[in-house]
Design an enzyme around this catalytic site. Structure first.
Site, PDB file in Angstrom:
ATOM      1  N   TYR A   1       0.838  -1.205   0.000  1.00  0.00           N
ATOM      2  CA  TYR A   1       0.000   0.000   0.000  1.00  0.00           C
ATOM      3  C   TYR A   1       0.871   1.251   0.000  1.00  0.00           C
ATOM      4  O   TYR A   1       0.561   2.240  -0.662  1.00  0.00           O
ATOM      5  CB  TYR A   1      -0.916   0.008   1.226  1.00  0.00           C
ATOM      6  CG  TYR A   1      -1.866   1.182   1.251  1.00  0.00           C
ATOM      7  CD1 TYR A   1      -3.124   1.094   0.658  1.00  0.00           C
ATOM      8  CD2 TYR A   1      -1.517   2.379   1.868  1.00  0.00           C
ATOM      9  CE1 TYR A   1      -3.998   2.159   0.659  1.00  0.00           C
ATOM     10  CE2 TYR A   1      -2.381   3.462   1.874  1.00  0.00           C
ATOM     11  CZ  TYR A   1      -3.623   3.348   1.278  1.00  0.00           C
ATOM     12  OH  TYR A   1      -4.487   4.415   1.280  1.00  0.00           O
TER      13      TYR A   1
ATOM     14  N   PHE B   1      -8.815  19.930 -24.945  1.00  0.00           N
ATOM     15  CA  PHE B   1      -9.316  18.574 -24.934  1.00  0.00           C
ATOM     16  C   PHE B   1     -10.564  18.586 -24.061  1.00  0.00           C
ATOM     17  O   PHE B   1     -10.706  19.419 -23.165  1.00  0.00           O
ATOM     18  CB  PHE B   1      -8.275  17.587 -24.401  1.00  0.00           C
ATOM     19  CG  PHE B   1      -8.722  16.158 -24.449  1.00  0.00           C
ATOM     20  CD1 PHE B   1      -9.005  15.554 -25.656  1.00  0.00           C
ATOM     21  CD2 PHE B   1      -8.878  15.420 -23.287  1.00  0.00           C
ATOM     22  CE1 PHE B   1      -9.442  14.239 -25.717  1.00  0.00           C
ATOM     23  CE2 PHE B   1      -9.317  14.107 -23.330  1.00  0.00           C
ATOM     24  CZ  PHE B   1      -9.601  13.513 -24.548  1.00  0.00           C
ATOM     25  N   THR B   2     -11.493  17.672 -24.300  1.00  0.00           N
ATOM     26  CA  THR B   2     -12.806  17.727 -23.655  1.00  0.00           C
ATOM     27  C   THR B   2     -12.718  17.758 -22.125  1.00  0.00           C
ATOM     28  O   THR B   2     -13.293  18.637 -21.471  1.00  0.00           O
ATOM     29  CB  THR B   2     -13.653  16.526 -24.096  1.00  0.00           C
ATOM     30  OG1 THR B   2     -12.881  15.326 -23.956  1.00  0.00           O
ATOM     31  CG2 THR B   2     -14.073  16.672 -25.554  1.00  0.00           C
TER      32      THR B   2
ATOM     33  N   ASP C   1       0.676  18.501 -21.616  1.00  0.00           N
ATOM     34  CA  ASP C   1      -0.086  17.256 -21.635  1.00  0.00           C
ATOM     35  C   ASP C   1       0.662  16.309 -22.569  1.00  0.00           C
ATOM     36  O   ASP C   1       0.648  16.475 -23.792  1.00  0.00           O
ATOM     37  CB  ASP C   1      -1.508  17.510 -22.136  1.00  0.00           C
ATOM     38  CG  ASP C   1      -2.348  16.229 -22.197  1.00  0.00           C
ATOM     39  OD1 ASP C   1      -1.780  15.125 -22.103  1.00  0.00           O
ATOM     40  OD2 ASP C   1      -3.571  16.342 -22.367  1.00  0.00           O
TER      41      ASP C   1
ATOM     42  N   LYS D   1      -2.319   6.003 -22.754  1.00  0.00           N
ATOM     43  CA  LYS D   1      -1.794   6.340 -24.076  1.00  0.00           C
ATOM     44  C   LYS D   1      -0.264   6.267 -24.063  1.00  0.00           C
ATOM     45  O   LYS D   1       0.336   5.516 -24.812  1.00  0.00           O
ATOM     46  CB  LYS D   1      -2.248   7.748 -24.475  1.00  0.00           C
ATOM     47  CG  LYS D   1      -3.757   7.910 -24.619  1.00  0.00           C
ATOM     48  CD  LYS D   1      -4.128   9.346 -24.929  1.00  0.00           C
ATOM     49  CE  LYS D   1      -5.624   9.563 -25.022  1.00  0.00           C
ATOM     50  NZ  LYS D   1      -6.213   8.934 -26.218  1.00  0.00           N
TER      51      LYS D   1
ATOM     52  N   ARG E   1     -15.615  13.601 -33.222  1.00  0.00           N
ATOM     53  CA  ARG E   1     -14.832  14.704 -32.642  1.00  0.00           C
ATOM     54  C   ARG E   1     -15.297  15.984 -33.334  1.00  0.00           C
ATOM     55  O   ARG E   1     -14.670  16.485 -34.255  1.00  0.00           O
ATOM     56  CB  ARG E   1     -13.341  14.494 -32.846  1.00  0.00           C
ATOM     57  CG  ARG E   1     -12.767  13.256 -32.215  1.00  0.00           C
ATOM     58  CD  ARG E   1     -12.411  13.395 -30.739  1.00  0.00           C
ATOM     59  NE  ARG E   1     -13.557  13.508 -29.848  1.00  0.00           N
ATOM     60  CZ  ARG E   1     -13.460  13.440 -28.510  1.00  0.00           C
ATOM     61  NH1 ARG E   1     -12.280  13.254 -27.942  1.00  0.00           N
ATOM     62  NH2 ARG E   1     -14.531  13.552 -27.772  1.00  0.00           N
TER      63      ARG E   1
ATOM     64  N   PHE F   1     -21.188  13.605 -24.983  1.00  0.00           N
ATOM     65  CA  PHE F   1     -20.824  12.630 -26.009  1.00  0.00           C
ATOM     66  C   PHE F   1     -20.542  11.259 -25.420  1.00  0.00           C
ATOM     67  O   PHE F   1     -20.586  10.254 -26.124  1.00  0.00           O
ATOM     68  CB  PHE F   1     -19.611  13.119 -26.822  1.00  0.00           C
ATOM     69  CG  PHE F   1     -18.331  13.207 -26.039  1.00  0.00           C
ATOM     70  CD1 PHE F   1     -17.443  12.154 -26.008  1.00  0.00           C
ATOM     71  CD2 PHE F   1     -18.005  14.359 -25.331  1.00  0.00           C
ATOM     72  CE1 PHE F   1     -16.263  12.225 -25.291  1.00  0.00           C
ATOM     73  CE2 PHE F   1     -16.828  14.448 -24.608  1.00  0.00           C
ATOM     74  CZ  PHE F   1     -15.958  13.387 -24.584  1.00  0.00           C
TER      75      PHE F   1
END
Length: 482
Positions: A80, A132-133, A223, A266, A389, A455
Site C-alpha cells: 500500500y 481537450f474535452t 499534456d 496512451k 470529434r 458525447f
C-alpha cells in the site's frame, strides 16, 4: 518499422514486431449492426464490445503491451505504501523527463483535476494550442476559461504544414498583455492536439512558448499523453532534430516545461497516469490532493502491476522502432483514402485517421451532428467503431445554444500494435463504399442530453429513416457478405 523498400515498389508499412497472443473477433451482420446502434442510442460509446468488429474508438487503454511489459507485471511489489514498484516508476520518469517530483494518478483526467484545483481560480485564463474535452471541463468547473492560441492554418483539412499543433506566439503575447499575467493560470501545450487531427507541435515552437512564459513569469504545462507520436513527428519532420535520438528530444522538450502530466493509457501503453514537476511549491500543493482523490502517494489509484508495465512502456517509448508503428499505419490509411478523394486531415497526424465530416456529409447541418452521424453510418456499413470529434463533443452555452466545433471529424483511432494491415485495408474499403453512398446519410438529434460530457453517454435518434435505406443499399451491393 524501419525504412525498408519493397522490390515490388509497393508502399506499405512493415511491422517490426511479431504477434504472440491473439483475440478472436466477430463481424455481426449488417442487420444486427443496425439493431445494435439503435439500442446504443446512436452513440458509439454505448455499443457493446460483442457487436464490434474493429474498435477504433480510442487508443486509450487499448494498446497492445509488449512481452517485456507482461513479464514485468509478475515482479510487482503489492504494498500500500513505500512500494519498490513505485520507486522503479519514479526513477524511470526522472531519468526520461529530468524532473525531481512525481505524483501517481489513476489516469490523465485525474491529473487535470488536481492541476486545475491547485492552479485555476475564478477568472483564470488558460491559453493552449487546443482544448481537450476533459481538460476544458476541469478548468471550467474551477472557474477558469480556455483560450485557444493556435495558428489559423490548423483548421485547414488538406495541408502540408507538418506542425499544425503549434501555438501562435504573437497571439499568446497579445492575450497576456490584454488580461495581465496574473490572470494566466498557466500555459498548456498538448502533444498531438487530439481534437484537430492529432497534429503535433515542433520543438522550436515549444522553445518560443517557453521564452514567453519566462518573460511574464507563467508556468508551462505539457499534456504528454500523446507524446510518443509527437516525438516521432519532431524526429522525422523537424530538420534540426533529425540527428537527435528520441531520448535526446524528450530530454530537451521536458527541460522547457514546469509540469508534465500524462495518461499512461496512451503514453506507456498501461493503465495509469501521473504528474511530474520541477516546481517544489506546486508539488506540495498538489500532493495533498492525491490521497484525497486517488490513493496513497506511492500508488495513486494505479494497480502496481500496471505500474511495472508502465515503467517498461515508458522506456520502450524511447525506441523509434516501437513508437513509429502507429504513425506509419495511420499515414498509410490516410494516404489510401486521400488518393480516392475521401476528405481526410493531412498531413497524417498521430492517434488515428481523421475524416472530415464537414465535407464528407456536407448536406448535414452542424446542429444535426454530421460527425456523429458519419460515425453511426460507418458502424452500420462495417462494424467499425469510431469516435465523433465535433459539435457533439462540445458543450452547450449557458443559454442552451450550441457551441459549433471548428471541425467536424470522425476519428478512427489506431491503437498501437493491435490491427493488421488487412484490417486497415478493410476499413478503407468500407469507407470508400460509404463515400459513394454518402447522400443516404442524414443527421441525428438528442433524445437524452447530459449537461457535461454529453458525447460519453447521451442518446440520439436519426432525423429520418436514413439508416434503413443505408442497410438496404448495403444488401444490394454486398449481398450476403458481412
Amino acid at each position: 518499422m524501419s525504412n525498408i523498400k519493397f522490390f515490388s515498389e509497393e508502399q506499405i508499412p512493415l511491422e517490426m514486431h511479431k504477434v504472440r497472443i491473439v483475440q478472436k473477433l466477430e463481424l455481426p451482420t449488417v442487420e444486427r449492426r443496425f439493431e445494435a446502434i439503435t439500442e446504443a442510442g446512436n452513440n458509439t460509446f454505448l455499443l457493446k464490445n460483442r457487436d464490434i468488429f474493429l474498435d477504433m474508438l480510442t487508443d486509450s487503454g487499448v494498446n497492445a503491451m509488449s512481452d517485456r511489459q507482461q513479464a514485468a507485471m509478475l515482479i510487482a511489489d503489492d504494498s500500500y505504501a513505500g512500494s519498490e514498484t513505485f520507486i522503479r516508476l519514479e526513477n524511470k520518469l526522472r531519468e526520461i523527463f529530468g524532473m525531481k517530483f512525481f505524483l501517481p494518478t489513476h489516469q490523465g483526467r485525474a491529473c487535470e483535476n488536481i492541476i486545475s484545483q491547485v492552479l485555476v481560480k475564478a477568472g483564470s485564463i488558460v491559453p493552449m494550442n487546443y482544448h481537450f474535452t476533459t481538460t476544458k471541463s476541469h478548468i471550467n468547473l474551477n472557474g477558469g476559461q480556455v483560450e485557444e492560441i493556435i495558428n489559423d492554418s490548423c483548421f485547414e483539412i488538406k495541408s502540408n504544414n507538418p506542425f499544425k499543433g503549434n501555438m501562435d506566439i504573437d497571439k499568446l503575447e497579445k492575450l497576456i498583455k490584454k488580461h495581465g499575467s496574473d490572470k494566466i493560470a498557466f500555459v498548456r501545450m498538448e502533444a498531438g492536439t487530439n481534437l484537430i487531427g492529432g497534429q503535433p507541435f515542433s520543438l522550436e515552437n515549444l522553445s518560443e512558448v517557453r521564452k514567453v512564459c519566462d518573460k511574464y513569469g507563467i508556468l508551462l504545462v505539457l499534456d504528454a499523453s500523446l507524446l510518443s507520436d509527437n516525438l516521432y513527428f519532431i524526429k522525422t519532420r523537424e530538420e534540426k532534430c533529425k540527428s537527435m535520438s528520441i531520448r535526446e528530444i524528450t530530454s530537451k522538450l521536458a527541460s522547457l516545461c514546469d509540469i508534465i502530466y500524462f495518461s499512461g493509457r496512451k503514453l506507456g501503453c498501461a493503465r495509469g497516469g501521473g504528474i511530474c514537476t520541477k516546481n517544489e511549491d506546486v508539488f506540495i500543493k498538489m500532493r495533498e490532493l492525491v490521497p484525497l482523490y486517488e490513493g496513497f502517494l506511492t500508488y495513486g489509484g494505479m494497480s502496481v502491476r500496471e505500474m511495472e508495465a508502465l515503467t517498461i512502456g515508458l522506456e520502450e517509448t524511447m525506441d523509434e522502432n516501437i513508437i513509429n508503428q502507429g504513425p506509419q499505419f495511420i499515414s498509410f490509411m490516410v494516404n489510401e483514402l486521400d488518393k480516392k478523394g475521401v476528405p481526410v486531415v493531412t498531413p497524417a497526424g498521430g492517434l488515428g485517421c481523421h475524416i472530415d465530416a464537414m465535407e464528407f456529409v456536407e448536406h448535414i447541418p452542424q446542429q444535426e451532428y454530421p460527425a456523429g452521424a458519419l460515425a453511426v453510418a460507418l458502424y452500420i456499413a462495417s462494424g467499425i467503431r469510431g469516435m465523433e470529434r465535433g459539435t457533439l463533443s462540445e458543450q452547450r452555452n449557458p443559454d442552451g445554444s450550441e457551441v459549433f466545433s471548428n471541425m467536424e471529424l470522425l476519428r478512427l483511432a489506431m491503437p498501437r500494435r493491435v490491427f493488421t494491415l488487412s484490417q486497415v485495408k478493410y476499413a478503407v474499403d468500407r469507407i470508400l463504399w460509404l463515400y459513394e453512398n454518402r447522400k443516404l446519410i442524414e443527421g441525428l438529434k438528442f433524445t437524452d442530453e447530459p449537461k457535461i460530457l454529453r458525447f460519453f453517454f447521451g442518446r440520439l435518434k436519426p432525423v429520418s429513416n436514413w439508416q434503413e435505406n443505408l442497410v438496404k443499399k448495403f444488401k444490394e451491393d454486398f449481398g450476403d457478405s458481412l
